[in-house]
Design a protein around this motif. Structure first.
Motif, PDB file in Angstrom:
ATOM      1  N   TRP A 523       0.829  -1.199   0.000  1.00  9.54           N
ATOM      2  CA  TRP A 523       0.000   0.000   0.000  1.00  9.54           C
ATOM      3  C   TRP A 523       0.869   1.257   0.000  1.00  9.54           C
ATOM      4  CZ3 TRP A 523      -2.001  -4.277   2.471  1.00  9.54           C
ATOM      5  CH2 TRP A 523      -3.354  -4.580   2.232  1.00  9.54           C
ATOM      6  N   ASP A 524       0.476   2.248  -0.775  1.00  9.99           N
ATOM      7  CA  ASP A 524       1.033   3.590  -0.677  1.00  9.99           C
ATOM      8  C   ASP A 524       0.277   4.288   0.443  1.00  9.99           C
ATOM      9  OD1 ASP A 524       1.335   6.425  -0.960  1.00  9.99           O
ATOM     10  OD2 ASP A 524       2.092   6.111  -2.975  1.00  9.99           O
ATOM     11  N   LEU A 525       0.959   4.630   1.521  1.00  6.11           N
ATOM     12  CA  LEU A 525       0.270   5.171   2.691  1.00  6.11           C
ATOM     13  C   LEU A 525      -0.134   6.629   2.521  1.00  6.11           C
ATOM     14  CD1 LEU A 525       2.244   3.426   5.569  1.00  6.11           C
ATOM     15  CD2 LEU A 525      -0.012   2.869   4.659  1.00  6.11           C
ATOM     16  N   ASP A 526       0.378   7.299   1.484  1.00  5.93           N
ATOM     17  CA  ASP A 526      -0.097   8.657   1.203  1.00  5.93           C
ATOM     18  C   ASP A 526      -1.456   8.624   0.523  1.00  5.93           C
ATOM     19  OD1 ASP A 526       2.127   9.895   2.302  1.00  5.93           O
ATOM     20  OD2 ASP A 526       3.254   9.766   0.426  1.00  5.93           O
ATOM     21  N   THR A 527      -1.621   7.692  -0.415  1.00  2.00           N
ATOM     22  CA  THR A 527      -2.879   7.604  -1.162  1.00  2.00           C
ATOM     23  C   THR A 527      -3.821   6.547  -0.608  1.00  2.00           C
ATOM     24  OG1 THR A 527      -1.983   5.985  -2.715  1.00  2.00           O
ATOM     25  CG2 THR A 527      -1.677   8.324  -3.248  1.00  2.00           C
ATOM     26  N   ARG A 528      -3.293   5.692   0.286  1.00  2.00           N
ATOM     27  CA  ARG A 528      -4.065   4.569   0.836  1.00  2.00           C
ATOM     28  C   ARG A 528      -4.495   3.598  -0.258  1.00  2.00           C
ATOM     29  NH1 ARG A 528      -3.221   4.461   6.333  1.00  2.00           N
ATOM     30  NH2 ARG A 528      -2.265   6.477   6.621  1.00  2.00           N
ATOM     31  N   ALA A 529      -3.725   3.514  -1.327  1.00  2.00           N
ATOM     32  CA  ALA A 529      -4.065   2.651  -2.461  1.00  2.00           C
ATOM     33  C   ALA A 529      -3.042   1.527  -2.589  1.00  2.00           C
ATOM     34  CB  ALA A 529      -4.109   3.467  -3.748  1.00  2.00           C
ATOM     35  N   ILE A 530      -3.504   0.377  -3.032  1.00  2.00           N
ATOM     36  CA  ILE A 530      -2.601  -0.736  -3.339  1.00  2.00           C
ATOM     37  C   ILE A 530      -1.859  -0.400  -4.622  1.00  2.00           C
ATOM     38  CG2 ILE A 530      -2.474  -3.163  -4.016  1.00  2.00           C
ATOM     39  CD1 ILE A 530      -5.018  -3.610  -2.323  1.00  2.00           C
ATOM     40  N   PHE A 531      -0.529  -0.468  -4.592  1.00  2.00           N
ATOM     41  CA  PHE A 531       0.217  -0.193  -5.814  1.00  2.00           C
ATOM     42  C   PHE A 531       0.894  -1.436  -6.380  1.00  2.00           C
ATOM     43  CE2 PHE A 531       3.447   0.571  -2.551  1.00  2.00           C
ATOM     44  CZ  PHE A 531       4.588  -0.038  -3.081  1.00  2.00           C
ATOM     45  N   ARG A 532       0.925  -2.534  -5.615  1.00  2.00           N
ATOM     46  CA  ARG A 532       1.519  -3.745  -6.165  1.00  2.00           C
ATOM     47  C   ARG A 532       1.199  -4.942  -5.279  1.00  2.00           C
ATOM     48  NH1 ARG A 532       5.799  -1.823  -7.578  1.00  2.00           N
ATOM     49  NH2 ARG A 532       5.244  -1.820  -9.779  1.00  2.00           N
ATOM     50  N   THR A 533       1.041  -6.097  -5.911  1.00  2.00           N
ATOM     51  CA  THR A 533       1.052  -7.365  -5.192  1.00  2.00           C
ATOM     52  C   THR A 533       2.228  -8.182  -5.716  1.00  2.00           C
ATOM     53  OG1 THR A 533      -0.467  -8.365  -6.787  1.00  2.00           O
ATOM     54  CG2 THR A 533      -1.429  -7.412  -4.787  1.00  2.00           C
ATOM     55  N   PHE A 534       2.850  -8.920  -4.809  1.00  2.00           N
ATOM     56  CA  PHE A 534       4.028  -9.713  -5.148  1.00  2.00           C
ATOM     57  C   PHE A 534       3.634 -11.187  -5.117  1.00  2.00           C
ATOM     58  CE2 PHE A 534       5.308  -5.777  -3.264  1.00  2.00           C
ATOM     59  CZ  PHE A 534       6.482  -5.384  -3.905  1.00  2.00           C
ATOM     60  N   GLN A 535       3.837 -11.871  -6.242  1.00  2.00           N
ATOM     61  CA  GLN A 535       3.504 -13.285  -6.337  1.00  2.00           C
ATOM     62  C   GLN A 535       4.768 -14.081  -6.568  1.00  2.00           C
ATOM     63  OE1 GLN A 535       0.505 -14.492  -5.835  1.00  2.00           O
ATOM     64  NE2 GLN A 535      -0.722 -12.621  -5.864  1.00  2.00           N
ATOM     65  N   GLY A 536       4.915 -15.177  -5.850  1.00  2.00           N
ATOM     66  CA  GLY A 536       6.096 -16.011  -6.003  1.00  2.00           C
ATOM     67  C   GLY A 536       6.123 -17.116  -4.969  1.00  2.00           C
ATOM     68  N   HIS A 537       5.818 -16.764  -3.723  1.00  2.00           N
ATOM     69  CA  HIS A 537       5.661 -17.807  -2.704  1.00  2.00           C
ATOM     70  C   HIS A 537       4.407 -18.625  -3.015  1.00  2.00           C
ATOM     71  CE1 HIS A 537       8.874 -16.675  -0.017  1.00  2.00           C
ATOM     72  NE2 HIS A 537       8.456 -15.425   0.063  1.00  2.00           N
ATOM     73  N   ASN A 538       4.363 -19.849  -2.518  1.00  2.00           N
ATOM     74  CA  ASN A 538       3.146 -20.642  -2.701  1.00  2.00           C
ATOM     75  C   ASN A 538       2.591 -21.179  -1.389  1.00  2.00           C
ATOM     76  OD1 ASN A 538       4.782 -22.978  -2.178  1.00  2.00           O
ATOM     77  ND2 ASN A 538       5.366 -22.989  -4.339  1.00  2.00           N
ATOM     78  N   GLU A 539       3.043 -20.608  -0.281  1.00  2.00           N
ATOM     79  CA  GLU A 539       2.490 -20.939   1.040  1.00  2.00           C
ATOM     80  C   GLU A 539       2.450 -19.641   1.863  1.00  2.00           C
ATOM     81  OE1 GLU A 539       1.301 -23.603   2.473  1.00  2.00           O
ATOM     82  OE2 GLU A 539       1.813 -25.278   1.144  1.00  2.00           O
ATOM     83  N   ASN A 540       1.928 -19.771   3.061  1.00  2.00           N
ATOM     84  CA  ASN A 540       1.789 -18.658   3.994  1.00  2.00           C
ATOM     85  C   ASN A 540       3.085 -17.841   4.104  1.00  2.00           C
ATOM     86  OD1 ASN A 540       0.870 -17.025   6.072  1.00  2.00           O
ATOM     87  ND2 ASN A 540       1.192 -18.563   7.664  1.00  2.00           N
ATOM     88  N   VAL A 541       2.973 -16.506   3.949  1.00  2.00           N
ATOM     89  CA  VAL A 541       4.129 -15.607   4.084  1.00  2.00           C
ATOM     90  C   VAL A 541       4.210 -15.169   5.543  1.00  2.00           C
ATOM     91  CG1 VAL A 541       5.240 -13.495   3.319  1.00  2.00           C
ATOM     92  CG2 VAL A 541       3.865 -14.827   1.711  1.00  2.00           C
ATOM     93  N   THR A 542       5.221 -15.611   6.243  1.00  2.00           N
ATOM     94  CA  THR A 542       5.259 -15.499   7.699  1.00  2.00           C
ATOM     95  C   THR A 542       6.112 -14.353   8.224  1.00  2.00           C
ATOM     96  OG1 THR A 542       7.078 -17.085   7.703  1.00  2.00           O
ATOM     97  CG2 THR A 542       4.850 -17.968   8.016  1.00  2.00           C
ATOM     98  N   ALA A 543       6.995 -13.794   7.415  1.00  2.00           N
ATOM     99  CA  ALA A 543       7.885 -12.739   7.915  1.00  2.00           C
ATOM    100  C   ALA A 543       8.291 -11.817   6.774  1.00  2.00           C
ATOM    101  CB  ALA A 543       9.140 -13.354   8.557  1.00  2.00           C
ATOM    102  N   ILE A 544       8.432 -10.527   7.103  1.00  2.00           N
ATOM    103  CA  ILE A 544       8.871  -9.514   6.145  1.00  2.00           C
ATOM    104  C   ILE A 544       9.893  -8.624   6.837  1.00  2.00           C
ATOM    105  CG2 ILE A 544       8.179  -7.600   4.648  1.00  2.00           C
ATOM    106  CD1 ILE A 544       5.290  -8.666   4.865  1.00  2.00           C
ATOM    107  N   THR A 545      10.993  -8.348   6.167  1.00  2.00           N
ATOM    108  CA  THR A 545      11.967  -7.387   6.690  1.00  2.00           C
ATOM    109  C   THR A 545      12.567  -6.620   5.521  1.00  2.00           C
ATOM    110  OG1 THR A 545      13.942  -7.100   8.070  1.00  2.00           O
ATOM    111  CG2 THR A 545      13.871  -9.043   6.671  1.00  2.00           C
TER     112      THR A 545
END
Length: 942
Positions: A523-545
């Motif tokens: 999400w772009d927090l200035d516009t509150r709009a989704i600007f991209r989805t990332f596809q590649g994993h095929n199971e639950n995404v458990t951590a982001i850094t």
């Protein structure tokens, strides 16, 4: 089942819809007229045959698979099955567009494999003869590789279908050639299948067994000869001769066996790497090296395994890791476990330092939900399934080190996060509440908005003023910690999966959420709009850094992988494999050198973020402007971007020495004068400038060419610059900037792309956009064409001449790199692998290697002695525009549209590489079963 016949193999299989039969008959006849064998079902299926089995056999026996694209063929289920079978057999796909696919419903039916390949256009409005020539050239490309792939696939399937009899395995030269092919073919397209590797490996195992039997027989013969020798001196002499001959034969056979086993191990290493098993790949490569260090393919296998994203250290911990955090100074990292334990580990020795204890010899009496460190690394927050929030003293110099110094009970506790100064903890609960615990005053404040379902995960922004809360029903909430009445709901209307991971970008402008449908939403927090989805994993995404510069992020998943993503483009930068269970925990150190992970396989892994050959990365603009050009020497790096900025760096420290502010046009090309005193730039609007290395402009000249300029360079042994526009080649005085005239290029195509001087500056190689004569050598003084180098099917974008002047390298819009004999124009090597246009090429000083830069975001290193791809450099996230060896050939500089410059090390010599692997990589032992498979041992494994 019908089987492909080795004696009825074909050059091409044509897949089509019956509605396109007239066109296919014409194409069929024209291909056959060239002497090639063509398979099409209107001619090749016998009456009463099982048509699908015959089609499968026809595909298996063909070197290439041509698919005729039309609205009817994309709707055909049979055509789709044929494509799927071709993909299973790793056939070369050549899509031919005969009739446009216009309807959106039909476009959605186009097979992804067809969409991802370049199409050959045979529409009614296209030039049939020109398209046919392109098709023939595609069929001829890497013909030996494709024919070997087909021949071995047919034999391997016959062997498999016949229950794997030894009589159908490869022997002798056939086996040796197949092993050599497999080792070189892993990086080719199409690549070998796993069946190829299995078949060749089984053949080698039987060959070794046969050799051992021969050794036994030879030794028996020697014993008999010794016995007979006792009867006479003459017979003794003959026996000695027999013994000597047998000894020589034994030594030669052993030598041959070792080499063959080494080749097989190298091929298995490459296959393991292709199957996302770098741990196995590395140990097999080391086994190959231990048997034979002379073969280039074996050295390459170790390099490939070492350079791939890999594990530095693996710790067997005996418990499921649920969460982890790296100390800011990398001196230690912390793991939290399902059992309620929290343990600290040394950041350099990778040994357990201490486990924290509060109750029942555990940190918590329930599983550890989350752990977080303060910015100075002295305070640790933990939340547990026992509903307790604890603050621990983890300052090793403190008298209360390892003890709880603050604690509070939070009913239904489900999530937590700690402020950077360690004074506030934000928490979430199973009943949807978000609150703040002031650690210093031991007071609570809850947010006014209460969600209806569980708060799964929390994250704080950089200044600790806002928090993100990921919920079990897929809603991402944002709260202002200074205003309990404020809340925002961020919703992906097409995905309401439970959110399991969240993160702010370092600058706080972007929010990322990962969920159990394997989707990452930005999400772009200035516009509150989704600007991209990332596809590649095929199971639950458990951590982001995030990386500290915010350009990339790292994610972990239950699909056993960790991935790095470019935020701006959405591209995956690299993937890390090694865990054999779902990953719950991921944390990167403050300097972005290492990260730690763990999960259900009860291990902790420490990873190196960048490959061993990565040396440094420089950002040319905080605004992510695209780098268009760069050059370097022993002391400086100079780069220009799309807004006219120029950056001058200290080559050895990376310090920005001078920055030239943006101009009205892009810096399209630049070059450092050979003596290193200054550099020239040309803007896209054809303004030419000369600068000192202190950033002082020495002169400016406007060529007033409205067609746009492409390239600039200094003419060797002349105080002169050459500037190429789309239609003209200008000569410019190198000292004063005066335009001296133009080079008369006697060619009817005026869309010029690139040039390169010969060493004496008297001849010029010119690349243009012509379909055939797109690379020519001309006389600089007269413009007369001396020689044409024919082979590229599209414009030539990058040119280089080897230091000894005997070879030319060229890169093209057609995605290929070609090596030519300078004097004869003969094509010496075709280097395939890039999936988009090749824009720059560069020989190393010794001429035995070449690098190529491409719009496919990679730079590739080619071994010109063998013609194989040695390594693909792939940390850039947008098109790579320049790739240049350093003057001594030990380093490589790349520049990219992703606004970065990267310096890479040239791959080390074998002994250096082996030592680096030993010091910096986790190397596991082969299992009992693996030793039987790969080392041909006969262990009795349980």
């Amino acid at each position: 089942m019908a089987q492909a016949d080795l004696y009825n193999m074909s050059d091409v299989f044509i897949s089509y819809s019956r509605r396109d039969s007239d066109f296919v008959h014409r194409l069929f006849d024209d291909i056959k007229a060239t002497g090639k064998e063509v398979w099409a079902d209107f001619e090749d299926i016998p009456k009463a045959a099982d048509w699908w089995q015959e089609i499968q056999a026809g595909i298996d026996a063909a070197d290439a698979f041509v698919f005729i694209i039309s609205p009817d063929s994309v709707r055909s289920e049979i055509c789709r099955q044929e494509i799927d079978h071709a993909l299973e057999s790793n056939k070369r796909l050549l899509p031919v567009l005969h009739r446009e696919v216009i309807e959106e419903a039909d476009k959605a039916l186009v097979h992804p494999a067809i969409s991802s390949h370049n199409w050959i256009f045979f529409r009614s409005q296209d030039d049939y003869d020109k398209a046919f020539q392109t098709l023939l050239e595609s069929l001829e490309t890497d013909l030996d590789h494709n024919r070997t792939l087909t021949r071995l696939l047919v034999r391997a399937k016959d062997w498999q279908d016949a229950n794997q009899p030894k009589s159908l395995l490869l022997q002798g030269d056939d086996l040796a050639n197949a092993e050599g092919w497999l080792t070189h073919a892993i990086n080719k397209n199409p690549a070998p299948t796993s069946l190829h590797a299995e078949y060749i490996q089984a053949s080698r195992a039987v060959a070794i067994q046969r050799q051992r039997q021969q050794y036994t027989a030879a030794i028996g013969g020697m014993v008999l000869a010794i016995i007979l020798a006792t009867f006479s001196i003459w017979q003794m002499y003959q026996a000695q001769q027999a013994r000597d001959a047998a000894e020589v034969a034994r030594e030669q056979a052993e030598e041959s066996e070792l080499e063959a086993r080494a080749i097989a191990l190298a091929a298995s290493s490459a296959q393991a790497l292709a199957n996302n098993n770098p741990d196995l790949s590395l140990v097999l490569a080391q086994e190959a090296i231990s048997l034979d260090t002379e073969l280039e393919t074996i050295t390459t296998s170790l390099a490939d395994a070492a350079y791939a994203p890999g594990t530095v250290q693996k710790l067997e911990v005996g418990d499921i890791l649920t969460t982890a955090v790296y100390a800011p100074d990398s001196s230690f990292f912390v793991g939290g476990y399902m059992s309620g334990e929290i343990c600290l580990y040394d950041g350099s020795a990778y040994t357990e330092m201490q486990c924290l204890v509060s109750v029942n010899n555990r940190a918590h009496s329930g599983e550890i939900l989350w752990i977080h460190l303060s910015f100075d690394g002295t305070r640790l927050l933990s939340s547990g399934g026992d509903d307790r929030l604890l603050i621990w003293d983890v300052d090793s110099t403190s008298s209360t080190y390892g003890t709880v110094i603050h604690n509070v009970m939070i009913p239904n506790l489900s999530a937590s996060v700690l402020s950077q100064d360690g004074t506030r903890a934000v928490f979430g609960t199973n009943d949807g509440m978000v609150g703040v615990w002031n650690v210093m005053t031991d007071t609570m404040q809850t947010m006014d908005y209460v969600h209806t379902v569980t708060i799964n995960v929390l994250a704080l922004n950089g200044d600790d003023t806002r928090t993100l809360a990921g919920t079990a029903n897929g809603i991402l909430l944002e709260f202002d910690l200074n205003d309990p009445l404020y809340s925002e709901r961020l919703v992906n209307p097409s995905n309401r999966s439970s959110i399991s991971s969240v993160a702010y970008s370092p600058d706080g402008t972007t929010a990322i959420a990962g969920d159990d449908s394997a989707t990452l939403t930005a999400w772009d927090l200035d516009t509150r709009a989704i600007f991209r989805t990332f596809q590649g994993h095929n199971e639950n995404v458990t951590a982001i850094t995030f990386a500290d510069d915010g350009r990339t992020m790292f994610t972990a998943s239950w699909d056993n992988s960790i991935r790095e993503w470019d935020i701006a483009s959405g591209r995956m930068v690299q993937a890390f494999y090694g865990h054999n269970g779902g990953i719950n925990a991921l944390s990167i150190d403050a300097e972005n050198r290492y990260f730690v992970s763990g999960g259900f396989d009860r291990t902790i892994r420490v990873w190196l973020v960048h490959p061993v050959i990565f040396e440094a990365q420089y950002l040319t603009s905080e605004r992510s402007e695209a780098v268009y050009t760069s050059d370097w020497n022993d002391t400086h790096i100079v780069a220009g971007n799309n807004v006219g900025e120029v950056y001058i760096y200290n080559r050895n420290t990376g310090e920005v020495l001078h920055e030239l502010e943006e101009r009205e046009s892009s810096v399209i090309s630049l070059a450092i004068r050979p003596n290193g005193n200054n550099f020239a730039v040309v803007l896209e609007n054809c303004v030419v400038e000369l600068y000192s290395m202190r950033g002082e402009r020495l002169w400016q000249s406007n060529l007033e060419d409205d067609n746009g300029c492409r390239q600039i360079d200094f003419r060797p042994d002349h105080d002169e610059l050459l500037v190429m526009s789309e239609v003209d080649i200008y000569r410019v005085d190198g000292r004063a900037g005066e335009v001296l005239g133009t080079v008369t290029y006697k060619h009817n195509n005026t869309n010029l792309r690139s040039f390169e001087f010969t060493a004496d500056g008297n001849r010029l190689l010119v690349g243009n956009n012509s379909g055939r004569d797109n690379l020519q050598l001309i006389d600089f003084a007269t413009g007369e064409i001396i020689r044409t180098y024919e082979g590229h099917t599209d414009g030539v974008l990058g040119i280089d001449i080897s230091a000894d002047g005997t070879r030319i390298a060229s890169g093209s819009f057609d995605n290929d790199v070609r090596i030519w004999d300078f004097e004869t124009g003969e094509l010496l090597q075709l280097l395939e692998g890039h999936s988009d246009r090749v824009v720059d090429v560069d020989f190393n000083p010794s001429g035995n290697a070449l690098i190529s830069a491409s719009n496919d975001t990679t730079m590739r290193l080619w071994d010109l002695e063998t013609g194989i791809l040695r390594y693909t450099y792939q940390l850039h996230t947008d098109r790579v525009v320049t790739s240049q060896f350093s003057p001594d050939g030990t380093r490589i500089l790349t520049a990219s549209y992703d606004s970065t410059l990267i310096i890479w090390r040239f791959p080390q010599h074998l002994d250096e590489l082996a030592q680096w692997v030993s010091n910096n990589r986790y190397i596991r032992e082969l299992t009992c079963g693996e030793r039987n498979i790969y080392l041909y041992e006969t262990n009795d494994c349980e």
